[in-house]
Design a protein around this motif. Structure first.
Motif, mmCIF file in Angstrom:
data_model
loop_
_atom_site.group_PDB
_atom_site.id
_atom_site.type_symbol
_atom_site.label_atom_id
_atom_site.label_comp_id
_atom_site.label_asym_id
_atom_site.label_seq_id
_atom_site.Cartn_x
_atom_site.Cartn_y
_atom_site.Cartn_z
ATOM 1 N N GLY A 1 0.776 -1.234 0.000
ATOM 2 C CA GLY A 1 0.000 0.000 0.000
ATOM 3 C C GLY A 1 0.804 1.278 0.000
ATOM 4 N N THR A 2 2.108 1.188 -0.264
ATOM 5 C CA THR A 2 2.910 2.408 -0.360
ATOM 6 C C THR A 2 2.369 3.268 -1.503
ATOM 7 O OG1 THR A 2 4.878 1.265 0.444
ATOM 8 C CG2 THR A 2 5.226 3.345 -0.716
ATOM 9 N N PRO A 3 2.071 4.540 -1.246
ATOM 10 C CA PRO A 3 1.501 5.379 -2.314
ATOM 11 C C PRO A 3 2.450 5.522 -3.499
ATOM 12 C CG PRO A 3 1.226 6.419 -0.159
ATOM 13 C CD PRO A 3 2.164 5.262 0.038
ATOM 14 N N ALA A 4 1.868 5.618 -4.678
ATOM 15 C CA ALA A 4 2.672 5.774 -5.889
ATOM 16 C C ALA A 4 3.566 7.001 -5.795
ATOM 17 C CB ALA A 4 1.758 5.865 -7.105
ATOM 18 N N ARG A 5 3.071 8.083 -5.193
ATOM 19 C CA ARG A 5 3.878 9.307 -5.125
ATOM 20 C C ARG A 5 5.169 9.080 -4.341
ATOM 21 N NH1 ARG A 5 -0.368 10.097 -1.605
ATOM 22 N NH2 ARG A 5 0.218 10.374 0.596
ATOM 23 N N ASP A 6 5.106 8.231 -3.302
ATOM 24 C CA ASP A 6 6.310 7.943 -2.526
ATOM 25 C C ASP A 6 7.300 7.118 -3.338
ATOM 26 O OD1 ASP A 6 5.083 9.276 -0.481
ATOM 27 O OD2 ASP A 6 4.617 7.494 0.718
ATOM 28 N N LEU A 7 6.789 6.165 -4.122
ATOM 29 C CA LEU A 7 7.660 5.354 -4.958
ATOM 30 C C LEU A 7 8.287 6.192 -6.074
ATOM 31 C CD1 LEU A 7 5.535 2.078 -5.185
ATOM 32 C CD2 LEU A 7 7.558 2.510 -3.765
ATOM 33 N N HIS A 8 7.514 7.119 -6.625
ATOM 34 C CA HIS A 8 8.077 8.011 -7.651
ATOM 35 C C HIS A 8 9.182 8.883 -7.057
ATOM 36 C CE1 HIS A 8 5.550 7.043 -11.047
ATOM 37 N NE2 HIS A 8 4.438 7.265 -10.368
ATOM 38 N N ALA A 9 8.948 9.378 -5.830
ATOM 39 C CA ALA A 9 9.974 10.194 -5.181
ATOM 40 C C ALA A 9 11.231 9.373 -4.921
ATOM 41 C CB ALA A 9 9.428 10.757 -3.862
ATOM 42 N N ALA A 10 11.041 8.108 -4.542
ATOM 43 C CA ALA A 10 12.191 7.229 -4.308
ATOM 44 C C ALA A 10 12.949 6.982 -5.607
ATOM 45 C CB ALA A 10 11.716 5.907 -3.711
ATOM 46 N N ALA A 11 12.226 6.823 -6.702
ATOM 47 C CA ALA A 11 12.882 6.617 -7.998
ATOM 48 C C ALA A 11 13.705 7.838 -8.386
ATOM 49 C CB ALA A 11 11.840 6.308 -9.065
ATOM 50 N N ASP A 12 13.179 9.027 -8.127
ATOM 51 C CA ASP A 12 13.931 10.246 -8.438
ATOM 52 C C ASP A 12 15.190 10.342 -7.580
ATOM 53 O OD1 ASP A 12 12.201 11.123 -10.421
ATOM 54 O OD2 ASP A 12 10.965 12.290 -9.028
ATOM 55 N N THR A 13 15.079 9.922 -6.322
ATOM 56 C CA THR A 13 16.248 9.925 -5.441
ATOM 57 C C THR A 13 17.303 8.953 -5.957
ATOM 58 O OG1 THR A 13 14.890 10.501 -3.516
ATOM 59 C CG2 THR A 13 17.042 9.506 -3.077
ATOM 60 N N LEU A 14 16.862 7.773 -6.389
ATOM 61 C CA LEU A 14 17.794 6.792 -6.938
ATOM 62 C C LEU A 14 18.489 7.350 -8.173
ATOM 63 C CD1 LEU A 14 17.177 3.016 -7.462
ATOM 64 C CD2 LEU A 14 17.934 4.408 -9.374
ATOM 65 N N LEU A 15 17.736 8.037 -9.025
ATOM 66 C CA LEU A 15 18.293 8.552 -10.281
ATOM 67 C C LEU A 15 19.248 9.720 -10.074
ATOM 68 C CD1 LEU A 15 15.035 8.336 -12.387
ATOM 69 C CD2 LEU A 15 17.194 7.201 -12.967
#
Length: 205
Positions: free
Chosen positions: A181-195
C-alpha cells in the motif's frame, strides 16, 4: 463436410487474461487447478488439452503479461532516448503500472513464482520461468548502464554490476511496497532519489 480438426471453443486471449490475473494475485503455488477452471470457465480437459499442464498455462500467462502490463519496461531498449531517460521512464512507468488498481498490484514476474515448491526440493518450472524473465530484464538494465557510460552520462570507472543491481533491486522491491500500500507518489519520489546518482561524468548531481 466439417472442417478438418476441432476448432477451439474458447477465446485464448480471454483465458490467458483470466489466468494471468489469478497467478498475479495469488502466486503460482497458491493457485489451484480448481481456481483456474473457475476463473477461465474451462474444464480440466480443455486446460490440459490447450496448455499441457499448469506450468504450461503459467508460461503462456507470463507471455501474456509481458506483452501487456509488463511491456511498460520495454522503454529501456529505446535508443532514441538518452540512457538516463530510458531508465527513468522504465522506473516511473513500472511504478504507475504496479500501483494501478485496475489489476493486481505489484509485478507478476517479481512475485508469482519466487517461493520454491516444498514438495520437490528443487526448482519448479514456474520458478525457472520467472527467473529467466528476471535475468533477461536485468541484462537489459545492464546494457542501458553500459550505454550510459559510452554516452558520457556515467564515469568510465562506474561499477556496472553494482549500478545494475541497485536499479533492478529497486524495480523488484517496488512490487512488495506496492502490495503493502505504499503510495505511488512515494515510490516516484524514491525513484527520483535513486536517479540522482546518474549524472554526466565529472559533474556532481
Amino acid at each position: 463436410m466439417p472442417p478438418a480438426g476441432r476448432p477451439r471453443a474458447f477465446d485464448m486471449a480471454v483465458v490467458l487474461e483470466a489466468a494471468m490475473r489469478l497467478f498475479w494475485e495469488r502466486g503460482y503455488d497458491a493457485t489451484s487447478m480448481a481456481q483456474l477452471r473457475e476463473a477461465t470457465g474451462l474444464s480440466s480437459a480443455s486446460l490440459y488439452g490447450a496448455f499441457g499442464s499448469k506450468e504450461g498455462l503459467f508460461e503462456r500467462a507470463v507471455d501474456h503479461y509481458m506483452a501487456g502490463p509488463g511491456s511498460v519496461t520495454d522503454v529501456i531498449d529505446d535508443e532514441a532516448l538518452s540512457p538516463r531517460e530510458a531508465i527513468a521512464r522504465m522506473l516511473h512507468g513500472s511504478i504507475d503500472m504496479q500501483t494501478d488498481p485496475s489489476h493486481p498490484l505489484g509485478c507478476l514476474i517479481a512475485l508469482s513464482g519466487t517461493v520454491q515448491a516444498p514438495e520437490d526440493g528443487g526448482d519448479p518450472a514456474a520458478r525457472r520461468i520467472v527467473a529467466a524473465r528476471r535475468a533477461a530484464s536485468r541484462a537489459r538494465v545492464r546494457a542501458c548502464v553500459l550505454r550510459g557510460i559510452a554516452a558520457g552520462e556515467l564515469a568510465e570507472d562506474t561499477d556496472v554490476d553494482g549500478i545494475t543491481s541497485m536499479i533492478y533491486a529497486f524495480l523488484l522491491g517496488a512490487s512488495t511496497q506496492a502490495c503493502d500500500g505504499t503510495p505511488a507518489r512515494d515510490l516516484h519520489a524514491a525513484a527520483d532519489t535513486l536517479l540522482a546518482f546518474w549524472h554526466p561524468a565529472g559533474r556532481e548531481a
